[in-house]
Each structure stands twice: as structure tokens, then as C-alpha cells.
Design a protein around this motif. Sequence first.
Motif, short mmCIF file in Angstrom:
data_model
loop_
_atom_site.label_atom_id
_atom_site.label_comp_id
_atom_site.label_asym_id
_atom_site.label_seq_id
_atom_site.Cartn_x
_atom_site.Cartn_y
_atom_site.Cartn_z
N UNK A 140 0.84 -1.20 0.00
CA UNK A 140 0.00 0.00 0.00
C UNK A 140 0.88 1.25 0.00
N UNK A 141 1.91 1.26 0.83
CA UNK A 141 2.78 2.43 0.92
C UNK A 141 3.71 2.57 -0.27
N UNK A 142 4.25 1.49 -0.77
CA UNK A 142 5.13 1.59 -1.93
C UNK A 142 4.36 2.04 -3.17
N UNK A 143 3.09 1.67 -3.26
CA UNK A 143 2.26 2.05 -4.41
C UNK A 143 1.60 3.42 -4.26
N UNK A 144 1.70 4.02 -3.05
CA UNK A 144 0.96 5.25 -2.80
C UNK A 144 1.49 6.37 -3.71
N UNK A 145 0.60 7.04 -4.44
CA UNK A 145 1.04 8.03 -5.42
C UNK A 145 1.50 9.35 -4.79
N UNK A 146 2.25 10.09 -5.56
CA UNK A 146 2.63 11.44 -5.16
C UNK A 146 3.95 11.48 -4.43
N UNK A 147 4.47 12.68 -4.32
CA UNK A 147 5.73 12.93 -3.61
C UNK A 147 5.37 13.40 -2.20
N UNK A 148 4.97 12.45 -1.35
CA UNK A 148 4.50 12.79 -0.02
C UNK A 148 5.66 12.81 0.98
N UNK A 149 5.50 13.65 1.99
CA UNK A 149 6.52 13.78 3.03
C UNK A 149 5.85 13.91 4.39
N UNK A 150 6.49 13.33 5.40
CA UNK A 150 5.98 13.32 6.77
C UNK A 150 7.00 13.95 7.71
N UNK A 151 6.49 14.72 8.65
CA UNK A 151 7.34 15.27 9.70
C UNK A 151 6.56 15.24 11.01
N UNK A 152 7.14 14.61 12.04
CA UNK A 152 6.42 14.59 13.33
C UNK A 152 6.46 15.96 13.98
N UNK A 153 5.30 16.42 14.41
CA UNK A 153 5.22 17.67 15.17
C UNK A 153 5.14 17.38 16.66
N UNK A 154 4.53 16.24 17.00
CA UNK A 154 4.43 15.85 18.41
C UNK A 154 4.31 14.34 18.49
#
Length: 137
Positions: free
Chosen positions: A64-78
Amino acid sequence: MSLAAARVRVVDDTSTARRTAHAYVDLLERRDWSGLAALLTDDVVYEMPQTRERIRGRDTFLRFNTDYPGDWHLRPRRVVADGRFAALLLDVRVGDEQQDACVWLEMSEHGLVNKIIDYWPDPYDPPSGREHLVERW
């Protein structure tokens, strides 16, 4: 088990949960799929309440994650942890679009992630093309 030993166990579980939560986001952000796989139980369950989708199993979650489209980015805020649970408030970006997401992680007794609940700000219909990976409820 004595009260003192139980307190030590809770502190150890909490520290493990906090470290695991940070690692979870870092591994997703770096697209380190083998590292992420090592963090999950074989029977991990991933749920998205807004789309009413559920994914069962490590291999399906990874796909699911490897196929997920787009150039997504995650950053933890808390990151907040308590025992075998952790909650994350994430800054999620896809291109110029920014959203906040809340993720709840549950850990097994071995410190691996066995349940993920991913909350997004608004309900939406799931995109087509992932029906083979998810079940709807």
C-alpha cells in the motif's frame, strides 16, 4: 511482579513506544521499506477511519505504501507515548498541499507495531486502484 518492577516495565514500554513512533515516521519518510518491515508484526492492522478502509498484514501494508502516489513527506510535530501506545501529530505534505494527520500506534509485547490507526482531517472517498489491498467497513 512487584509494583516497582511494574513501573519499570511501563517506563521501558513507554520509551520503546516513543522510539518506535519516531522510527516509524522516519522509515516512511525515507521510503526504507525493509526497515519499516522490521518494525511491524506479520499481522499488523492498518485502519483509516475517514475512508473506512482496513489493511491486514505487513506485506499488504508495505505494498500500500510503496504504491501510494505522489511525492508525499511526513514530519512529526508531536509524539506522545504511554506504555505500549504512541500518538503522533504529523505534518503531511504532498507537493504544495499541507495537512495535519494523527496516527495512533499500538505495540506488541516485543515492541513491534501491531496496529496503526491513521486519522485525516476530513472524511473522503478512497481513491480507486487500491481495492485489492483493503477491506471496507
